[in-house]
Design a protein around this motif. Structure first.
Motif, PDB file in Angstrom:
ATOM      1  N   TYR A 230       2.869   3.188 -14.432  1.00  0.00           N
ATOM      2  CA  TYR A 230       2.422   2.218 -13.445  1.00  0.00           C
ATOM      3  C   TYR A 230       3.221   0.935 -13.587  1.00  0.00           C
ATOM      4  O   TYR A 230       3.970   0.769 -14.556  1.00  0.00           O
ATOM      5  CB  TYR A 230       0.917   1.944 -13.599  1.00  0.00           C
ATOM      6  CG  TYR A 230       0.543   1.259 -14.883  1.00  0.00           C
ATOM      7  CD1 TYR A 230       0.289   1.998 -16.034  1.00  0.00           C
ATOM      8  CD2 TYR A 230       0.459  -0.123 -14.947  1.00  0.00           C
ATOM      9  CE1 TYR A 230      -0.028   1.363 -17.222  1.00  0.00           C
ATOM     10  CE2 TYR A 230       0.136  -0.757 -16.145  1.00  0.00           C
ATOM     11  CZ  TYR A 230      -0.103  -0.004 -17.277  1.00  0.00           C
ATOM     12  OH  TYR A 230      -0.405  -0.630 -18.449  1.00  0.00           O
TER      13      TYR A 230
ATOM     14  N   SER B  77      -3.828   6.208  -5.606  1.00  0.00           N
ATOM     15  CA  SER B  77      -2.998   6.234  -4.398  1.00  0.00           C
ATOM     16  C   SER B  77      -3.695   5.601  -3.196  1.00  0.00           C
ATOM     17  O   SER B  77      -3.045   5.177  -2.262  1.00  0.00           O
ATOM     18  CB  SER B  77      -2.531   7.653  -4.092  1.00  0.00           C
ATOM     19  OG  SER B  77      -3.613   8.419  -3.644  1.00  0.00           O
TER      20      SER B  77
ATOM     21  N   CYS C  20       2.648   6.488  -6.843  1.00  0.00           N
ATOM     22  CA  CYS C  20       1.632   7.393  -7.401  1.00  0.00           C
ATOM     23  C   CYS C  20       2.058   8.845  -7.284  1.00  0.00           C
ATOM     24  O   CYS C  20       1.938   9.626  -8.229  1.00  0.00           O
ATOM     25  CB  CYS C  20       0.324   7.263  -6.619  1.00  0.00           C
ATOM     26  SG  CYS C  20      -0.746   5.989  -7.223  1.00  0.00           S
TER      27      CYS C  20
ATOM     28  N   SER D 183       0.830  -1.208   0.000  1.00  0.00           N
ATOM     29  CA  SER D 183       0.000   0.000   0.000  1.00  0.00           C
ATOM     30  C   SER D 183       0.861   1.254   0.000  1.00  0.00           C
ATOM     31  O   SER D 183       0.599   2.211  -0.732  1.00  0.00           O
ATOM     32  CB  SER D 183      -0.902   0.060   1.232  1.00  0.00           C
ATOM     33  OG  SER D 183      -1.711  -1.067   1.276  1.00  0.00           O
TER      34      SER D 183
ATOM     35  N   ALA E 207      -0.395  -7.484  -7.170  1.00  0.00           N
ATOM     36  CA  ALA E 207      -0.939  -6.205  -7.633  1.00  0.00           C
ATOM     37  C   ALA E 207      -0.960  -6.179  -9.156  1.00  0.00           C
ATOM     38  O   ALA E 207      -0.104  -5.582  -9.805  1.00  0.00           O
ATOM     39  CB  ALA E 207      -0.102  -5.051  -7.085  1.00  0.00           C
TER      40      ALA E 207
ATOM     41  N   TYR F  48      -4.664  -3.386  -0.661  1.00  0.00           N
ATOM     42  CA  TYR F  48      -4.045  -4.655  -1.054  1.00  0.00           C
ATOM     43  C   TYR F  48      -4.246  -5.705   0.026  1.00  0.00           C
ATOM     44  O   TYR F  48      -4.183  -5.384   1.211  1.00  0.00           O
ATOM     45  CB  TYR F  48      -2.559  -4.447  -1.348  1.00  0.00           C
ATOM     46  CG  TYR F  48      -2.379  -3.545  -2.540  1.00  0.00           C
ATOM     47  CD1 TYR F  48      -2.443  -4.067  -3.832  1.00  0.00           C
ATOM     48  CD2 TYR F  48      -2.231  -2.162  -2.384  1.00  0.00           C
ATOM     49  CE1 TYR F  48      -2.333  -3.236  -4.937  1.00  0.00           C
ATOM     50  CE2 TYR F  48      -2.124  -1.328  -3.479  1.00  0.00           C
ATOM     51  CZ  TYR F  48      -2.173  -1.869  -4.757  1.00  0.00           C
ATOM     52  OH  TYR F  48      -2.078  -1.061  -5.849  1.00  0.00           O
TER      53      TYR F  48
ATOM     54  N   ASN G 115       2.688   1.737  -3.291  1.00  0.00           N
ATOM     55  CA  ASN G 115       1.749   2.251  -4.291  1.00  0.00           C
ATOM     56  C   ASN G 115       1.553   3.757  -4.129  1.00  0.00           C
ATOM     57  O   ASN G 115       1.606   4.519  -5.086  1.00  0.00           O
ATOM     58  CB  ASN G 115       0.410   1.522  -4.153  1.00  0.00           C
ATOM     59  CG  ASN G 115      -0.653   2.149  -5.041  1.00  0.00           C
ATOM     60  OD1 ASN G 115      -0.489   2.241  -6.250  1.00  0.00           O
ATOM     61  ND2 ASN G 115      -1.733   2.632  -4.434  1.00  0.00           N
ATOM     62  N   ARG G 116       1.361   4.169  -2.877  1.00  0.00           N
ATOM     63  CA  ARG G 116       1.123   5.591  -2.624  1.00  0.00           C
ATOM     64  C   ARG G 116       2.339   6.420  -3.057  1.00  0.00           C
ATOM     65  O   ARG G 116       2.217   7.428  -3.741  1.00  0.00           O
ATOM     66  CB  ARG G 116       0.819   5.791  -1.143  1.00  0.00           C
ATOM     67  CG  ARG G 116      -0.085   6.970  -0.866  1.00  0.00           C
ATOM     68  CD  ARG G 116      -0.874   6.797   0.417  1.00  0.00           C
ATOM     69  NE  ARG G 116      -0.039   6.529   1.562  1.00  0.00           N
ATOM     70  CZ  ARG G 116      -0.284   5.561   2.452  1.00  0.00           C
ATOM     71  NH1 ARG G 116      -1.332   4.781   2.302  1.00  0.00           N
ATOM     72  NH2 ARG G 116       0.506   5.380   3.488  1.00  0.00           N
TER      73      ARG G 116
ATOM     74  N   LEU H 141       0.494  -0.957  -9.262  1.00  0.00           N
ATOM     75  CA  LEU H 141       0.991   0.174  -8.483  1.00  0.00           C
ATOM     76  C   LEU H 141       1.077   1.420  -9.369  1.00  0.00           C
ATOM     77  O   LEU H 141       1.479   1.335 -10.518  1.00  0.00           O
ATOM     78  CB  LEU H 141       2.380  -0.123  -7.937  1.00  0.00           C
ATOM     79  CG  LEU H 141       2.562  -1.405  -7.139  1.00  0.00           C
ATOM     80  CD1 LEU H 141       3.967  -1.476  -6.578  1.00  0.00           C
ATOM     81  CD2 LEU H 141       1.539  -1.483  -6.019  1.00  0.00           C
TER      82      LEU H 141
END
Ligand SMILES: [Zn+2]
Length: 326
Positions: free
Chosen positions: A197, A242, A189, A182, A215, A246, A185-186, A238
């Motif tokens: 991505y 954002s 982003c 998570s 993911a 997951y 990913n944030r 990812l």
């Protein structure tokens, strides 16, 4: 091209002034050579031919014009000196990328083995194997990941290195697997453009098995002593949203069983007839040598892949990572 000419003309004129101001501090020959380059570029702006390759008339790659406004040829039509420079840059990038690749690690009953074959000088696949320590319990676990950054070439490989740096910094923080993904990913982003991505599957060993988070990546294969399971994706790639969530799935492989992570450069590799290599053939190659350990299994897949392709050149990076319970 008209817009580029508007912005480039003042830049070139400024370069010219700066060069003239530097006269005396460098040799006349050198200075005159540089001035001639600027004048040649200015002359092209005047006739509306700036930024076009002198050999094929196609636009020169934007990123190359930005770093060198005097560029005269597209990548396909570099002169010998430029080609040599370009090759040196690529060789250096290849070296850096290979130095960043992880080591194959073993921990307790687990062994890991990977193969990484970029299609060009540098790859856009991400491959990680790392030892995690839990300072509270004093135990260790293995973290592993395979990802695929959208796009190709040097740009994809830069994003891949960025993703790798994000993961390496998160791995030292004692987070749960879902939390690692998570946060990655944030961060991905927030630090990349909307078109950037990556699909990724990662996991780690636990006291009684393996946990996995997928993911948007092609499904890893769980090679059981009897039969085969697939770890389907349960999260978005990812870099798209954002706030994406997951979740993690647990597995408990027995001795001799393996988890196989790979990139679609394997399953979507094509042969002369245009057929794909596919999942089933990958499983068959893995099974051929699954009694001999992860190293032999990796070799089996790559040998079979090269037999399958025969004369068809690779069109995508190939990554294969096996986590095997001994
Ligand atoms: Zn050209």
């Amino acid at each position: 091209m008209a817009t580029a000419a508007y912005t480039i003309r003042p830049q070139l004129l400024e370069r010219r002034e700066r060069l003239q101001a530097a006269s005396g501090s460098v040799s006349d020959d050198y200075l005159n050579g540089l001035l001639a380059e600027v004048d040649a570029a200015l002359a092209k702006v005047e006739v509306g031919r700036y930024g076009l390759c002198e050999t094929c008339n196609d636009p020169i790659e934007n990123d190359r014009l930005e770093t060198n406004p005097h560029c005269r040829f597209c990548l396909d039509h570099l002169d010998e000196r430029e080609r040599a420079h370009h090759q040196q840059d690529l060789d250096m990038a290849t070296q850096i990328q290979f130095q960043l690749l992880p080591k194959n690690l073993t921990l307790d009953r687990w062994e890991t083995q990977y193969r990484y074959e970029p299609v060009g000088a540098v790859g856009g696949d991400y491959c990680e194997v790392s030892l995690l320590g839990d300072s509270a319990s004093g135990t260790q676990s293995l973290f592993f990941a395979v990802g695929d950054v959208a796009g190709k070439g040097v740009a994809a490989s830069l994003l891949m290195m960025h993703l790798s740096a994000i993961f390496r910094s998160l791995l030292s923080m004692n987070l749960s697997l879902a939390e690692i993904v998570s946060r990655a990913n944030r961060l991905f982003c927030e630090s990349t453009g909307p078109a950037h991505y990556a699909t990724l599957v990662c996991g780690r060993t636990t006291s009684d098995g393996i946990e996995i988070c997928n993911a948007g990546h092609c499904p890893p294969i769980l090679l059981r002593n009897q039969g085969t399971e697939q770890v389907d994706s349960n999260g978005l790639p990812l870099g798209l949203f954002s706030g994406a969530q997951y979740t993690v799935t647990q597995y408990a492989p027995h001795a001799g069983e393996s988890l196989v992570l790979y990139s679609d450069g394997i399953t979507e590799a094509t042969n002369v007839s245009g057929d794909d290599y596919q999942h089933e053939r990958l499983i068959r190659s893995l099974r051929e040598r699954c009694d001999l350990g992860a190293h032999a299994m990796c070799d089996a897949v790559l040998e079979d892949l090269s037999r399958f392709r025969a004369t068809t050149p690779a069109s995508d990076d190939v990554t294969l990572l096996i986590v095997r319970r001994r």
